[in-house]
Design a protein around this motif. Structure first.
Motif, short mmCIF file in Angstrom:
data_model
loop_
_atom_site.label_atom_id
_atom_site.label_comp_id
_atom_site.label_asym_id
_atom_site.label_seq_id
_atom_site.Cartn_x
_atom_site.Cartn_y
_atom_site.Cartn_z
N TYR A 636 0.83 -1.23 0.12
CA TYR A 636 -0.15 -0.01 0.01
C TYR A 636 0.85 1.34 0.00
CZ TYR A 636 -3.39 -3.68 1.23
OH TYR A 636 -4.06 -4.73 1.16
N ASP A 723 5.53 -1.71 11.51
CA ASP A 723 5.42 -2.29 10.22
C ASP A 723 6.66 -2.69 9.76
OD1 ASP A 723 4.31 -3.26 7.75
OD2 ASP A 723 4.13 -1.23 6.92
N TYR A 728 2.65 -2.12 4.74
CA TYR A 728 1.45 -1.23 4.65
C TYR A 728 1.88 0.13 4.68
CZ TYR A 728 -0.55 -5.29 6.68
OH TYR A 728 -0.92 -6.83 7.00
N VAL A 768 -3.46 -2.97 11.77
CA VAL A 768 -2.15 -3.32 11.70
C VAL A 768 -1.42 -4.14 13.01
CG1 VAL A 768 0.58 -2.87 11.18
CG2 VAL A 768 -1.46 -1.60 10.00
N LYS A 776 -8.35 -7.23 8.72
CA LYS A 776 -7.50 -6.48 7.81
C LYS A 776 -7.97 -6.61 6.48
CE LYS A 776 -3.16 -7.19 10.49
NZ LYS A 776 -1.86 -7.80 10.55
N THR A 781 -7.45 -2.76 4.24
CA THR A 781 -7.15 -2.79 3.00
C THR A 781 -7.96 -1.48 2.39
OG1 THR A 781 -6.63 -4.98 2.67
CG2 THR A 781 -7.50 -3.56 0.48
N LEU A 784 -6.44 1.75 3.71
CA LEU A 784 -4.92 2.04 3.31
C LEU A 784 -4.84 2.67 1.85
CD1 LEU A 784 -3.12 -0.98 4.56
CD2 LEU A 784 -2.74 1.24 5.37
#
Length: 1059
Positions: A636, A723, A728, A768, A776, A781, A784
């Motif tokens: 993303y 992350d 992400y 996350v 998620k 999704t 993001l």
């Protein structure tokens, strides 16, 4: 936490009740026993619980009082108040409810201590591992008693849980009869409860023995004719019980148990092998037991004829390269025995896997004492000092072995031991990695860059700690050093540091108790520093300066080992029953390792010689520059750069010029985008916000979002620690993002355009960190991708929501769903038609501890029962299209799979949500203030009053100067907080975070107010962004936590530092 939760939680069912008054000053406190003079045969043994089968919480209460400066005896006086008719005794007879007891108990404690006293200490007493765990000596005794055909009973004062069941954490199968006060309505020392126990056993008083630790209870039993043993120490009590019963109550071999099913080995082939090896001709069965310890290589006790032996074997299954090398263990022990180092005599190495399934070796069994608890309970301070001194001296003896004379010159490589070890454990960790642990990722980068420049080479044990030593029971000398699996040639200081791990672990550590919260001076145990100096003195070497590095490496290594044990437990290969716990402890250990890495960084920084003044780059390093990291998969992030090389990872970068080249390039592109596209669009966007179409998203914003995404300026907010694989986000550090976030703060519309606006950033971070893969996929999704918006529902109009534990909205389980009822307001973003997700915080268990009553649910906005009452305004501004809504949730049904992390984890999630997001608002406020000052300067240069430009007016000049100073001060504090978050974690940065959240909104309000004053009435209008800037800054003095809360937090942390 509070006791209310403890009395109603699932955790309590694993914890010991603070039940009987084990610690009250009744009767005799010495060793006297009341005994009946009759002489019949004993048929039953009756056990009390606290202070007999498991430790009494009384001592812990006393220690808690000392630590918290509460008058000594407060707890005991409160519990004993009123005697038989007091709240405690009534509670144990089930005559009053939990609520009534808690109210009375707190009132009594407060009256006795003359202060408004919390009863939170019960959370420690009832959940501490040392309270929960049954004494092994008592477990063994009960097993032997029942094996001889005698009956066992439990006679305990107890209470009811809210679910209607009595609380009893012990295994009921150990007892033929269980008698509990709350079920019977009578408590000890009432004679009726003893008679009831005898009746159910079907025994006469003279046939029974009672083990109890309270004088009045013992006296009551003895008056009935029951034989009694007063328990001050479980070991002593078992010895007395053995004398009365006439048979042993201990297994012959300490720390052993029957072989676990998963670790069974073929006895027939082993017996044949041993008989051939030892030439044993006599008949008799082979006895086989398994040692409790040995999480890596399974270890067994063997007795054949008159020979006692120990067998250590490789575990079954696929193993990591070079791990579990029993062949090396055999070789080193054989060589060291000849060199005078105390080790067991090895008998044979068998590499034929047909015998027991894997290679193994056999050694003689050594009888002696092992100490699993490093605090050495029950010993005198002088004995503890002697044991740690002996431990230190034997380590020196190992490190002084002549390699050539013992034939061990080729036992390992010479030089660069730490380098190889770091790489080895990194490789082994990677081979067993099951999830991403941020601290391990940081250590994997940090350790190779801080290796010691000089290293000696000696034999190193590799796992040298107290419980791997066998001591003489009288002289306290070391009889044998055990477990040589990790031995090699290397840096001896690694052994020294490793042997000090327990000094930094808490006493309640689940795998092995630590010394971190013990008074070592009182115990007579040397501190880690004293132990290290003792070693250097014995070895005749100067103390090393980089001790913190060795501690960081040691904790990193144990974290990697625990991860390996955990991975094997998933396939049933690990040999310890506690192996599965290790998965949860890897992160704990890695965080401790990182603490030492930070200490080492600051030590190096402090010892750096004075240098020339800072150059134009305006940055400094707390540690050497990191190498670029390999880019992980980023689904993303559309940055055109392949990977930001984190040259500034861990650096306190004061200005954009100090950023690493890749990040600096992103900064420049972001700056140009804002100047070229965002600022020019502001008038149109502001007009849209004031139009009749304001509750519909502006098409211009959507166009700019697509443009930003195409230019790689998207999802910049997720930090590398959250992350690490960059799936992400952009993988920036908090310091790096601070500079970018400041730029976005210069425009009210910029954060959304780059998909970096609240509350979406915090909600995405929740998903996350804590979301399931299904959650998620459904929610993260689209967020993001910028295709959806979200809101966070916590604040309520009926309570002071600055204290998140006050929230009253309910979440209850019903028919496979959660049903929500509540009234929320100031829910930012909920009016946006793109808002598809509400992250809702409510109470699932109002009787749990304060911080475990709340839970977080993911609520689709199209769920029936969500009613938006009205939009709220900030100084008349609606902040369309997202706005701030007042909302009713009435019988909103949400699938159970929408629960985040689990019931009772809401407060934890809310805190985690405020991780790096804690200071995003502060970062943006710096940019907002810079924009306000820039507008002020331009205005002052362009306007004339009283015959001269405003810029020449003394008051204006003073305001400009004051604003510049305040902005710079706040920026430094923001960057420092971000830096500490990067190098030490969010928890360690708590003080800096609280300070900047206290400082930034007030600073921005003052700077913007001065700019408004310079603009005159125009500053109040919508012709300029100042009015909206001011409203936003003022609102953040609530929205990001009230100033008062932050000030209180700062003051409390400051006071903890002492004078």
């Amino acid at each position: 936490m509070c006791i209310r939760w403890l009395l109603g939680s699932s955790q309590l069912q694993r914890a010991w009740r603070a039940a009987s008054l084990k610690h009250l000053p009744y009767g005799h406190q010495g060793t006297r026993r009341w005994r009946h003079s009759g002489g019949s045969t004993y048929r039953a043994v009756i056990f009390d619980m606290g202070g007999v089968l498991i430790p009494s919480p009384g001592k812990m209460a006393a220690e808690w009082e000392v630590r918290n400066h509460i008058p000594s005896g407060t707890v005991l006086k409160a519990l004993s108040s009123g005697g038989e008719n007091g709240p405690w005794m009534k509670f144990m007879r089930a005559e009053i409810t939990i609520e009534d007891f808690l109210q009375e108990f707190r009132k009594l404690c407060s009256e006795i201590s003359k202060t408004d006293m919390s009863v939170d200490f019960f959370s420690f007493l009832l959940t501490n591992e040392q309270v929960v765990k049954q004494f092994p000596v008592m477990t063994e005794a009960i097993t032997q008693i029942r094996a001889k055909g005698l009956q066992t009973a439990l006679l305990s004062n107890n209470f009811f849980l809210p679910n209607g069941k009595s609380f009893l954490p012990l295994d009921r199968k150990q007892f033929d009869v269980v008698v509990e006060s709350c079920l019977e309505g009578i408590c000890k020392p009432d004679p009726r409860i003893y008679k009831l126990c005898l009746e159910r056993l079907g025994r006469k008083p003279s046939e029974c023995i009672l083990l109890e630790d309270l004088g009045p209870n013992l006296k009551a039993a003895a008056s009935l004719g029951i034989h009694t043993i007063k328990v001050n120490d479980p070991e002593t009590a078992v010895k007395e019980l053995k004398t009365l019963l006439g048979f042993t109550l201990r297994t012959v071999v300490p720390n052993t148990r029957p072989v676990r099913k998963t670790m069974e080995i073929p006895k027939d082939s082993l017996e044949k092998y041993l008989r051939d090896l030892l030439g044993i001709q006599t008949t008799g069965p082979l006895e086989l037991l398994q040692f409790d310890h040995g999480q890596s290589n399974p270890t067994y006790y063997i007795k054949l004829a008159n020979q006692q032996m120990v067998l250590r074997k490789k575990p079954p299954g696929t193993l990591l390269p070079s791990a579990h090398a029993v062949e090396r263990e055999f070789r080193i022990m054989k060589a060291l025995k000849n060199a005078g180092v105390p080790v067991p005599k090895v008998l044979d190495l068998c590499e034929d896997s047909r015998i027991v399934g894997t290679p193994f070796y056999v050694m003689e069994y050594c009888s002696g004492l092992t100490y699993k608890d490093p605090s050495l309970p029950g010993l005198e301070p002088s004995q503890r000092q002697a044991i740690y001194t002996a431990m230190n001296r034997v380590l020196c003896k190992i490190h002084s072995v002549d390699l050539k004379a013992t034939g061990l010159e080729d036992y390992g490589k010479h030089g660069d031991y730490i380098t190889r070890q770091v790489q080895t454990w990194i490789k082994q960790y990677r081979a067993t990695e099951t999830s991403t642990i941020p601290a391990m990722e940081r250590l994997i980068e940090w350790l190779p860059l801080h290796l010691p420049s000089q290293q000696r080479t000696t034999v190193v044990h590799g796992d040298f700690r107290l419980d791997n030593l066998l001591f003489h029971p009288e002289t306290n000398e070391v009889l044998a050093v055990l477990d040589w699996e990790l031995s090699t040639l290397g840096d001896p200081l690694a052994d020294v540091a490793y042997s000090c791990l327990a000094h930094y672990l808490p006493s309640s550590f689940p795998i092995q108790p630590g010394l971190g919260d013990c008074d070592l001076t009182k115990l007579g145990i040397p501190t880690a520093e004293e132990y290290f100096r003792m070693y250097c003195l014995h070895m005749g070497i100067p103390p090393t300066e980089n001790w913190n590095f060795y501690m960081a490496f040691s904790f990193f290594r144990i974290a990697a080992i625990l991860q390996g044990v955990y991975k094997r437990s998933l396939t049933g290969q690990a040999s310890s029953a506690t192996a599965e716990q290790s998965g949860k402890l890897t992160e704990f250990m890695s965080n401790l390792a990182w603490d030492f890495a930070v200490k080492e960084g600051f030590r190096v920084f402090k010892e750096m010689p004075p240098t020339k003044p800072l150059t134009r780059s305006h940055h400094t390093w707390a540690r050497p520059q990191f190498l670029p990291r390999t880019l992980g998969r980023r689904s993303y992030v559309t940055s055109t750069d392949s990977s930001p090389a984190h040259a500034s990872k861990g650096a306190l970068v004061f200005s954009p010029e100090g950023l690493s080249p890749p990040v600096r390039e992103v900064y420049q592109r972001l700056k140009q985008f804002i100047e070229r596209h965002v600022y020019p669009a502001e008038p149109e966007l502001q007009s849209h916000q004031a139009s009749a179409e304001r509750w519909t998203p502006s098409p211009l914003v959507e166009d700019l979002k697509e443009k930003a995404k195409a230019e790689g300026l998207w999802n910049l907010f997720l930090p590398i620690e959250t992350d690490p694989e960059r799936k992400y986000g952009a993988g920036l550090t908090n310091v790096e993002y601070a500079h970018l976030c400041e730029l976005m703060g210069t425009s009210l519309y910029a954060p959304e355009i780059f998909n970096c606006s609240a509350p979406d950033t915090g909600n995405m971070e929740v998903l996350v960190r804590y979301g399931t893969e299904e959650q998620k996929a459904r929610w993260l999704t689209p967020l993001l991708e910028g295709k959806a918006r979200s809101c966070f529902a916590m604040t309520e109009p009926q309570v002071a929501s600055s204290d998140a534990t006050n929230i009253e909205s309910s979440i209850r389980e019903e028919d496979g769903f959660y049903v929500i009822n509540g009234h929320k307001w100031w829910i930012s973003g909920i009016l946006d038609p793109r808002c598809q997700l509400c992250v809702f915080m409510g109470k699932t268990d109002p009787h749990a501890p304060r911080h475990q009553q709340q839970s977080v649910l993911l609520v689709p906005m199209d769920t029936p029962g969500i009613k938006i009452i009205r939009p709220l305004t900030v100084y008349g501004l609606e902040d369309a299209p997202g706005g701030h809504g007042e909302v009713l949730f009435e019988k909103v049904r949400v699938p159970k799979e929408n629960m985040v992390l689990g019931p009772g984890r809401g407060f934890e999630i809310a805190q985690g949500r405020l991780g790096p997001g804690r200071i995003h608002h502060c970062m943006r406020l710096i940019g907002c203030s810079e924009r306000a000052l820039a507008l002020m300067k331009a205005r002052a240069k362009s306007r004339v009053a009283f015959g001269k430009p405003l810029v020449e007016q003394g008051t204006i000049l003073a305001d400009i100067a004051q604003s510049r100073v305040e902005i710079e001060q706040a920026r430094l504090l923001v960057l420092k907080a971000a830096h500490v978050m990067d190098v030490a974690g969010n928890k360690a940065a708590a003080l800096d975070i609280a300070m900047i959240k206290m400082v930034a909104p007030s600073m921005a309000s003052r700077v913007i107010d001065r700019a408004i004053q310079a603009f005159g009435a125009a500053g109040l209008s919508n012709d300029f962004p100042l009015a909206q800037f001011f409203a936003g800054a003022r609102a953040l003095r609530f929205a990001d936590g009230p100033d008062e809360v932050h000030r209180a937090a700062v003051a409390k942390m400051e006071l903890k530092h002492g004078l």
